[in-house]
Design an enzyme around this catalytic site. Structure first.
Site, PDB file in Angstrom:
ATOM      1  CB  ILE A  71      -1.002   0.030   1.180  1.00  0.00           C
ATOM      2  CG1 ILE A  71      -0.273  -0.203   2.502  1.00  0.00           C
ATOM      3  CG2 ILE A  71      -2.108  -0.970   0.958  1.00  0.00           C
ATOM      4  CD1 ILE A  71      -1.219  -0.146   3.704  1.00  0.00           C
TER       5      ILE A  71
ATOM      6  N   GLY B 128       7.773   2.867   2.636  1.00  0.00           N
ATOM      7  CA  GLY B 128       8.270   3.454   3.869  1.00  0.00           C
ATOM      8  C   GLY B 128       9.702   3.885   3.683  1.00  0.00           C
ATOM      9  CD  GLU B 129      13.403   6.824   7.603  1.00  0.00           C
ATOM     10  OE1 GLU B 129      12.469   6.715   8.426  1.00  0.00           O
ATOM     11  OE2 GLU B 129      14.474   7.378   7.866  1.00  0.00           O
ATOM     12  CG  PHE B 130      13.375   1.934   7.735  1.00  0.00           C
ATOM     13  CD1 PHE B 130      14.657   2.430   7.719  1.00  0.00           C
ATOM     14  CD2 PHE B 130      12.477   2.425   8.663  1.00  0.00           C
ATOM     15  CE1 PHE B 130      15.054   3.379   8.645  1.00  0.00           C
ATOM     16  CE2 PHE B 130      12.870   3.372   9.582  1.00  0.00           C
ATOM     17  CZ  PHE B 130      14.164   3.854   9.578  1.00  0.00           C
TER      18      PHE B 130
ATOM     19  CE  LYS C 207       6.758   2.260   8.982  1.00  0.00           C
ATOM     20  NZ  LYS C 207       6.882   3.533   9.748  1.00  0.00           N
TER      21      LYS C 207
ATOM     22  CG  ASP D 228       4.985  15.381  11.465  1.00  0.00           C
ATOM     23  OD1 ASP D 228       4.405  16.417  11.080  1.00  0.00           O
ATOM     24  OD2 ASP D 228       5.432  14.517  10.682  1.00  0.00           O
TER      25      ASP D 228
HETATM   26  F1  Q7M Z   1       1.253   6.772  18.269  1.00  0.00           F
HETATM   27  C1  Q7M Z   1       1.988   7.772  17.896  1.00  0.00           C
HETATM   28  F2  Q7M Z   1       1.284   8.517  17.095  1.00  0.00           F
HETATM   29  F3  Q7M Z   1       2.302   8.512  18.935  1.00  0.00           F
HETATM   30  C2  Q7M Z   1       3.248   7.294  17.219  1.00  0.00           C
HETATM   31  C3  Q7M Z   1       3.138   6.440  16.146  1.00  0.00           C
HETATM   32  C4  Q7M Z   1       4.471   7.715  17.664  1.00  0.00           C
HETATM   33  C5  Q7M Z   1       5.634   7.267  17.011  1.00  0.00           C
HETATM   34  C6  Q7M Z   1       5.531   6.402  15.934  1.00  0.00           C
HETATM   35  C7  Q7M Z   1       4.291   6.004  15.504  1.00  0.00           C
HETATM   36  N1  Q7M Z   1       4.248   5.136  14.428  1.00  0.00           N
HETATM   37  C8  Q7M Z   1       3.216   4.963  13.567  1.00  0.00           C
HETATM   38  O1  Q7M Z   1       2.193   5.542  13.674  1.00  0.00           O
HETATM   39  N2  Q7M Z   1       3.472   4.048  12.585  1.00  0.00           N
HETATM   40  C9  Q7M Z   1       2.605   3.711  11.557  1.00  0.00           C
HETATM   41  C10 Q7M Z   1       2.521   2.396  11.108  1.00  0.00           C
HETATM   42  C11 Q7M Z   1       1.626   2.030  10.079  1.00  0.00           C
HETATM   43  C12 Q7M Z   1       1.822   4.670  10.954  1.00  0.00           C
HETATM   44  C13 Q7M Z   1       0.917   4.305   9.940  1.00  0.00           C
HETATM   45  C14 Q7M Z   1       0.832   2.996   9.516  1.00  0.00           C
HETATM   46  N3  Q7M Z   1      -0.098   2.694   8.513  1.00  0.00           N
HETATM   47  C15 Q7M Z   1      -1.357   2.193   8.666  1.00  0.00           C
HETATM   48  N4  Q7M Z   1      -1.881   1.787   9.850  1.00  0.00           N
HETATM   49  C16 Q7M Z   1       0.112   2.999   7.206  1.00  0.00           C
HETATM   50  C17 Q7M Z   1      -1.042   2.670   6.499  1.00  0.00           C
HETATM   51  C18 Q7M Z   1      -1.985   2.165   7.417  1.00  0.00           C
HETATM   52  C19 Q7M Z   1      -3.342   1.685   7.148  1.00  0.00           C
HETATM   53  N5  Q7M Z   1      -3.858   1.858   5.968  1.00  0.00           N
HETATM   54  O2  Q7M Z   1      -3.960   1.180   8.041  1.00  0.00           O
HETATM   55  N6  Q7M Z   1       1.201   3.505   6.626  1.00  0.00           N
HETATM   56  C20 Q7M Z   1       1.153   3.726   5.279  1.00  0.00           C
HETATM   57  C21 Q7M Z   1      -0.036   3.423   4.556  1.00  0.00           C
HETATM   58  N7  Q7M Z   1      -1.133   2.888   5.198  1.00  0.00           N
HETATM   59  C22 Q7M Z   1       2.256   4.245   4.606  1.00  0.00           C
HETATM   60  C23 Q7M Z   1       2.183   4.482   3.240  1.00  0.00           C
HETATM   61  C24 Q7M Z   1       1.013   4.211   2.554  1.00  0.00           C
HETATM   62  C25 Q7M Z   1      -0.088   3.676   3.193  1.00  0.00           C
END
Ligand code: Q7M
Length: 852
Positions: A635, A638-640, A661, A754
């Site tokens: 979907i 990511g950076e990694f 991820k 952020d």
């Molecule tokens: F919780 C917080 F907000 F305080 C916090 C969160 C602090 C520090 C780190 C984080 N990390 C975090 O939120 N990671 C994260 C992991 C997966 C963020 C988003 C995703 N992610 C989903 N849950 C996605 C998704 C997605 C989904 N559709 O459910 N990342 C994506 C994406 N979709 C990246 C690119 C494209 C689609």
């Protein structure tokens, strides 16, 4: 009128442009540039499209189709391809190369001249009979095709050929084959080539597993999971899998194979170890050179055999050099005094290559004479000869020997032994020394008497049997408990021919013997005598025990009372309580950034306070068995590594949708740290408005972070796609959710830094959850971050002025960002400050700041 002549001029130019080798993940179903015979395409009406076949310099045909009825109105000319078999394709692509003449370049044609044509297709299970009448209505439209570039008269004059290339997806094709049809409605077109192909993931080798050629799925966003099979001489570690994406690219390699024993990886295959090397375990390691004194003569050796005269002990690893028994100990010397005999030696010059050297003392008693005066043969030494520390397995290089007989000749062999002694037909490594003990005389003490005995002591006395040969220096009385069979014995010395032996146990039989020491050394021992100590009185013993208990408890209690009084008086108790509180406070402040949390809520622990990031992850995140994760589609990026969606199937729990991820292979240690840091942060939060971490995969590759899946994705793009479709109440409901999440984070002592609509995720029932995408985004998204003067990256539009100016991030600056998010939500994802540049915004802030 036709412009055929002019087109023909360029045919030879065309040929060079058209020769495209094609990419490896395309399978071509039809390419008009490579058809050698007739194409046999049909035209309706017959005088509409023109099929023209020219020959190139190698006498190969160039098929083109041209139409140019730009002067006449109401054109409807059809060109239909031959039947194209679908083969394995699910999604078919058509690449058209054509030139289209610009209507402006043709005088007097305005009104009737067109600059587009239409592409159609018809699916059938086989070629239609030639007699079938052409019915345009049977055909489904794919698209209207226009030129990116049109050419004018001048271009022709300059001989510049402007060729358009357009690719369209046709289908889905479910029947065995299909026709393509081209409808011209009055344009001037030369269709130079038509290529029909489908995409497939080509057969490939990855992580020592072979993956077969795979055709992507019809649905463009889902992936086909393909299991690999290990290459020859490799075995599975984790089931190797790859996912075939819609574009024919392989994605997300999981699991792997490793080379079997005797084989190592080379160029993606497992090759046999060369002679002289070996590999004892299956794994990702290379063959190792045979260790010292060993060799392998064949290929694919799993072990190197020891050279002649060298050995491996049972516990030696196969990676260890072969070794041999040591040479003999060196410089063995003996020393003797009145009571003891000492042997000393030096380690052998050749240890055989090992460190586990020990020494054994072998003793023989030789010489001496029996009653008839004849020299006796060597015989084993007396069993009661006493060796200190022990006779066998000595780790040092000396030994003391006690209780030897007088006037005897002992021969001691000191044997050096290591872990491979006794293997093969090796000679023993001995050093010898012969020691003759002095004549001290026969036993002087005859009968030993018991004078009296109490519970703990016995008084003994004795008399000499005969006149001693020289003056008696003293007597040694040796005794031990009879039951204990000489396991430990004691001795005492006395100058008088009597002694009181104390420290004995009641009602116990003791064995005593006595010997005399003269100037010439010890005499032999007297025979053994057994005496018993007196029985104990049970009453006295009991009283004694009671007394001990009472004294102890009274004493303990008074001590406690005294201590308490002392502490109270000196105020130490208070000090102690204070000190405890202080250390507790210290512990807490270490873990959060200067923010005093509300009581009752856990505070956020910065994972950086852990030396080892793995430890933090173990504490805050659950390890997930990777076989429970079923990846469905990619979907984002990511950076990694890729971000995928899929399902988490934990046995005994409901399936849930998850976002995954991944950390791509070949990462640095720092990248792994950062990646796991994220999981350690998320794992500490538990709130319905914060994205939930399901767990991590760290024990197998690729490393993954698994979080709950949010159907509606990021809030900013979600709102932009549904402009005006929600009630104010719904929008405020979203904001309320974000506020709940942010309140929780600030109570935990976590500063987000952020907060923006792009970092809010929305689920199917419009619940908003705070998250942090970091650097991961949908591929084409550009990022908001701008560099600050100090080099940090800051999303200027969302960031509070004090955070931009001095980097002072806090829950208060998060509140500022929340204000921006409110504006984003109520405006359905409008960009804050519209198109104002970050620069301008910084200037506005400077103004505001000056006013404040
Ligand atoms: F919780 C917080 F907000 F305080 C916090 C969160 C602090 C520090 C780190 C984080 N990390 C975090 O939120 N990671 C994260 C992991 C997966 C963020 C988003 C995703 N992610 C989903 N849950 C996605 C998704 C997605 C989904 N559709 O459910 N990342 C994506 C994406 N979709 C990246 C690119 C494209 C689609």
């Amino acid at each position: 009128m036709s412009s055929r002549g002019k087109y023909c001029v360029f045919l030879f130019l065309l040929k060079s442009i058209l020769s495209d080798p094609g990419t490896s993940n395309q399978v071509v179903l039809l390419d008009t540039t490579t058809v050698l015979g007739e194409l046999d395409w049909k035209t309706y009406p017959v005088n509409g499209w023109d099929a023209i076949t020219e020959m190139d310099e190698q006498n190969r045909p160039i098929h083109t189709f041209q139409v140019c009825h730009v002067m006449e109105p109401n054109q409807n000319n059809w060109l239909r391809s031959g039947w194209i078999q679908r083969q394995a394709a699910q999604r078919v692509y058509v690449e058209l190369r054509f030139t289209l003449r610009d209507c402006n370049s043709i005088p007097w044609v305005s009104g009737t001249c067109k600059e587009t044509f239409n592409l159609f297709y018809l699916q059938t299970d086989g070629p239609l009979p030639d007699s079938t009448r052409f019915r345009p209505t049977d055909y489904a439209k794919v698209d209207t095709i226009a030129a990116d570039e049109s050419f004018t008269q001048t271009d022709l004059g300059d001989r510049v050929l402007r060729l358009n290339t357009e690719v369209r997806e046709v289908g889905p094709i479910t029947q065995k084959g299909f026709y393509l049809a081209f409808q011209d409605v009055g344009a001037c077109i030369a269709l130079v080539s038509v290529k029909v192909f489908y995409k497939r993931c080509p057969s490939t080798l990855r992580n020592l597993a072979a993956f077969p050629e795979t055709v992507p799925q019809m649905d463009s966003s889902s992936l086909v999971e393909v299991r690999g099979s290990c290459v020859e001489n490799a075995e599975e570690r984790d089931t190797p899998k790859l996912y075939c994406g819609a574009d024919g690219d392989w994605l997300v390699p999981l699991g792997r194979c490793v080379c079997s024993i005797g084989h190592e990886e080379m160029d993606g295959y497992c090759q046999a170890c060369k002679p002289g090397s070996f590999k004892a375990y299956a794994g990702n390691t290379k063959c190792s050179k045979c260790p010292l004194h060993s060799s392998s003569h064949d290929q694919a050796a799993t072990i190197c055999h020891c050279d002649k005269g060298f050995y491996r002990a049972l516990k030696d690893p196969t990676t260890m050099a072969c070794t041999r028994p040591p040479s003999a100990p060196r410089n063995l010397v003996s020393l003797i005094n009145d009571t003891a005999l000492f042997l000393q030696w030096m380690p052998p010059s050749d240890t055989g290559g090992r460190k586990d050297i020990t020494y054994n003392i072998l003793c023989q008693r030789c010489g001496g004479s029996d009653s008839s005066g004849a020299v006796t043969q060597c015989e084993p030494c007396e069993p009661d000869l006493h060796f200190i520390p022990r006779p066998l397995g000595i780790t040092g290089t000396s030994v003391a020997i006690l209780d030897f007989a007088m006037l005897a000749s002992y021969t001691f062999h000191v044997e050096a032994v290591n872990g491979v002694s006794g293997l093969g037909m090796t000679a023993r490594s001995l050093a010898n020394v012969t020691v003759t003990t002095h004549q001290a005389g026969p036993a002087l003490v005859g009968v030993v008497r018991k004078d009296w005995a109490s519970q703990n002591s016995i008084a003994l006395s004795w008399s000499e049997v005969e006149k001693p040969p020289s003056d008696i220096v003293d007597y040694e009385v040796k005794y031990y408990e009879k039951e204990q069979e000489q396991l430990s014995y004691s001795s005492t010395r006395t100058k008088a021919p009597s002694v009181v032996v104390t420290g004995l146990r009641p009602s116990t039989v003791y064995v005593f013997h006595v010997r005399a020491r003269t100037a010439a050394g010890y005499t032999a021992y007297s025979p053994n005598f057994e005496f018993t100590t007196a029985a104990e009185d049970p009453d006295i013993a009991d009283q004694g025990q009671v007394l001990v208990v009472v004294t102890a408890s009274v004493g303990g209690f008074s001590l406690l009372v005294i201590l308490t009084l002392f502490l109270l008086i000196t105020g130490r108790c208070q000090g102690y309580i204070k000190a405890r509180m202080k250390s507790e406070e210290k512990r807490r402040t270490r873990f959060h950034s200067g923010h005093v949390p509300f009581s009752g809520i856990k505070t956020y622990v910065d994972p950086d306070t852990y030396e080892d990031p793995t430890q933090a992850v173990e504490e805050f995140a659950k390890e997930i068995n990777p076989s429970y994760i079923c990846i469905e589609r990619v979907i984002g990026a990511g950076e990694f590594g890729e971000v995928c969606s899929g399902r988490l199937r934990v046995p005994g729990r409901m399936d849930i949708s998850v976002a995954i991820k991944t950390l791509k292979g070949g990462y640095m240690d720092q990248q792994r740290r950062d990646f796991l840091r994220e999981a350690s942060i998320m794992g500490q939060f538990n709130n319905p408005n914060i994205i939930r971490l399901e767990g991590v995969v760290t024990k197998s590759r690729p490393i993954m972070i698994v979080v709950e899946y949010m159907e509606n994705g990021a809030l900013d793009s979600f709102l932009r796609a549904r402009d005006g479709q929600f009630t104010v109440l719904q929008l405020v409901g979203m904001l309320r959710g974000i506020a709940v999440g942010m309140t929780y984070l600030s109570e935990m002592g976590y500063v987000h830094r952020d907060l923006a609509a792009r970092n809010i995720l929305v689920d199917e029932s419009l619940v908003c959850k705070v998250s942090d995408f970091g650097m991961s985004r949908v591929l084409e998204d550009d990022t908001e971050a701008a560099y600050t003067a100090t080099g940090g990256k800051i999303p200027i539009r969302w960031t509070a002025p004090e955070a931009i100016a001095y980097g002072k991030f806090s829950s208060a600056s998060d509140v500022w960002s929340y204000g921006i998010v409110m504006w984003e939500v109520m405006s359905y994802g409008e960009r804050p400050y519209w198109e104002m540049s970050n620069q301008d915004k910084a200037i506005v802030y400077q103004h505001q700041w000056a006013v404040l």
